[in-house]
Design an enzyme around this catalytic site. Sequence first.
Site, PDB file in Angstrom:
ATOM      1  N   HIS A  78      31.622 -22.429   5.925  1.00  0.00           N
ATOM      2  CA  HIS A  78      32.130 -20.896   5.944  1.00  0.00           C
ATOM      3  C   HIS A  78      32.460 -20.165   4.200  1.00  0.00           C
ATOM      4  O   HIS A  78      32.607 -20.560   3.424  1.00  0.00           O
ATOM      5  CB  HIS A  78      33.839 -20.560   5.976  1.00  0.00           C
ATOM      6  N   ASP A 106      38.231 -28.980   3.885  1.00  0.00           N
ATOM      7  CA  ASP A 106      38.530 -27.140   5.039  1.00  0.00           C
ATOM      8  C   ASP A 106      39.021 -28.058   6.746  1.00  0.00           C
ATOM      9  O   ASP A 106      37.769 -27.980   7.354  1.00  0.00           O
ATOM     10  CB  ASP A 106      37.494 -26.492   4.755  1.00  0.00           C
ATOM     11  N   GLN A 127      38.851 -24.978  11.447  1.00  0.00           N
ATOM     12  CA  GLN A 127      38.207 -25.530  12.724  1.00  0.00           C
ATOM     13  C   GLN A 127      39.053 -27.168  13.542  1.00  0.00           C
ATOM     14  O   GLN A 127      38.547 -26.706  14.390  1.00  0.00           O
ATOM     15  CB  GLN A 127      37.289 -25.127  12.656  1.00  0.00           C
ATOM     16  N   LYS A 178      44.948 -20.076  13.788  1.00  0.00           N
ATOM     17  CA  LYS A 178      43.935 -20.757  14.702  1.00  0.00           C
ATOM     18  C   LYS A 178      44.546 -22.008  14.840  1.00  0.00           C
ATOM     19  O   LYS A 178      44.153 -22.763  15.560  1.00  0.00           O
ATOM     20  CB  LYS A 178      42.598 -21.446  13.642  1.00  0.00           C
ATOM     21  N   CYS A 238      30.820 -15.655   9.506  1.00  0.00           N
ATOM     22  CA  CYS A 238      30.638 -15.805   7.889  1.00  0.00           C
ATOM     23  C   CYS A 238      29.915 -16.956   7.187  1.00  0.00           C
ATOM     24  O   CYS A 238      30.327 -17.865   6.224  1.00  0.00           O
ATOM     25  CB  CYS A 238      32.112 -15.943   7.509  1.00  0.00           C
TER      26      CYS A 238
HETATM   27  N1  PMP Z   1      37.073 -22.035   7.246  1.00  0.00           N
HETATM   28  C1  PMP Z   1      36.862 -22.454   8.563  1.00  0.00           C
HETATM   29  C2  PMP Z   1      35.608 -23.107   9.070  1.00  0.00           C
HETATM   30  C3  PMP Z   1      36.539 -21.082   9.045  1.00  0.00           C
HETATM   31  O1  PMP Z   1      36.739 -20.890  10.600  1.00  0.00           O
HETATM   32  C4  PMP Z   1      38.217 -19.957   8.472  1.00  0.00           C
HETATM   33  C5  PMP Z   1      37.943 -18.482   9.228  1.00  0.00           C
HETATM   34  N2  PMP Z   1      36.704 -18.561  10.664  1.00  0.00           N
HETATM   35  C6  PMP Z   1      38.143 -19.938   7.323  1.00  0.00           C
HETATM   36  C7  PMP Z   1      37.148 -20.929   7.000  1.00  0.00           C
HETATM   37  C8  PMP Z   1      38.791 -18.241   7.021  1.00  0.00           C
HETATM   38  O2  PMP Z   1      39.431 -18.987   7.449  1.00  0.00           O
HETATM   39  P1  PMP Z   1      41.305 -17.347   7.529  1.00  0.00           P
HETATM   40  O3  PMP Z   1      40.403 -16.300   8.042  1.00  0.00           O
HETATM   41  O4  PMP Z   1      42.443 -17.372   8.206  1.00  0.00           O
HETATM   42  O5  PMP Z   1      41.520 -17.108   5.906  1.00  0.00           O
END
Ligand code: PMP
Length: 407
Positions: free
Chosen positions: A124, A201, A204, A227, A365
């Site tokens: 991401h 990270d 997910q 999440k 993203c």
């Molecule tokens: N890493 C991953 C794998 C994600 O799916 C996301 C959210 N789509 C993020 C980081 C970023 O998370 P946040 O927007 O809650 O800071």
Amino acid sequence: KSTLDVAKIRKDFPQLSTTVNDKPLVYLDNAATTLKPQVVIDEMTKHLSQDVANVHRGVHTLSEMGTRAFEETRVTVQHLINAAHVHEVIYTKGTTDGINLLANSFGEQYLKAGDEILLSQMEHHSNIVPWQMIAEKKGAKVVMIPINDAGEISLDEYKKLLTPKTKIVSVVHTSNTLGTTNPVKEMAALAHANGSKFALDAAQSIAHQKVDVQDLDCDFMVFSAHKIYGPNGLGILYGKEDLLNAMPPYQGGGAMISEVTFEKTTYNILPNKFEAGTPAIAEVIAFKSAIDYLLSIGLDAVNFYETELLEYATSELKKISGVRLIGEAKEKSGVLSFVIDGVHPHDLGTLLDKQGVAIRTGHHCTQPLMKRFGITACARASFTFYNTKEDVDTFIAAIKKAKEFLL
Ligand code: PMP
């Protein structure tokens, strides 16, 4: 066969009985954010209507009560991720904030010119950009671990990229775009054998499987509360005690200090050293209810059910002509991304929305990953334990209808 009582579970999520565009909501955007169970809403409401006070400051009853509840959540998170110490659990604003904290603070302490930071091609943006920013500042370099056509990291490629220059490896547990679950335990062991640190990270994965930081032996781990059925504006950074102790604070301000003079300030101990300013108090307190709720259903049961549902959705989607799946890893969870010949994902998303079906479209993203698959955008349905086979059927029927309209 799954033992979850999904009909009962669905009653715990009030938003599931709402309508969108006069159609019953079919919420398939759980990777973006999950819906909230009533217990979380109740806890937020209770705090905001009766228990408001700042934490770690006052001696009055409400402040002490708030502080206790605020710290109880930390213990609940410690148990959820099996951290060795409660002070290894740091409250942040979310995954993005956690990685920014980590990149800056770890980078400040450990990175020098010529060092390398190893990230995978499926990261991401929030696990790319903060590392690029600190790398630029320190003269270090970001190096990419490539993935194969199925959307998997090759461990052979990864091994080749681990060198004496590699200071840290930071990798996503489950990809928000591909659904791939990476072999992070092996990756962490390989990083450590090379003398590198390993950051995970878990944005997910945290809501869908057990993430045990000691078993995986990751040095750092981040995720977002929103999440995993909790409130927005809150996340967790886990770090091993000795590393966090050696790292400088990320932000300065109240609560993170031991003593302040105009000549020199000394810093607080963990976890406060990394928690400057008034935190997201109501959100932290309500987050405990989210975790307790999830654990009362059970992560194994959730994982089993979601795997079944994903398999069903995948096989139904594959029957539609012109569909190309993005991400066909052997180890996969929760996420189904795809493109359809001649159909722009944005148009598909808009038409599905008209039928009450919420999916995500765009680059998610993950622009480097889009490039790897030769696309600029895709559609993504993402599932969790309150989704049903009927949701999948509505989703599939909506795609067929949209295709007829567009082609
Ligand atoms: N890493 C991953 C794998 C994600 O799916 C996301 C959210 N789509 C993020 C980081 C970023 O998370 P946040 O927007 O809650 O800071």
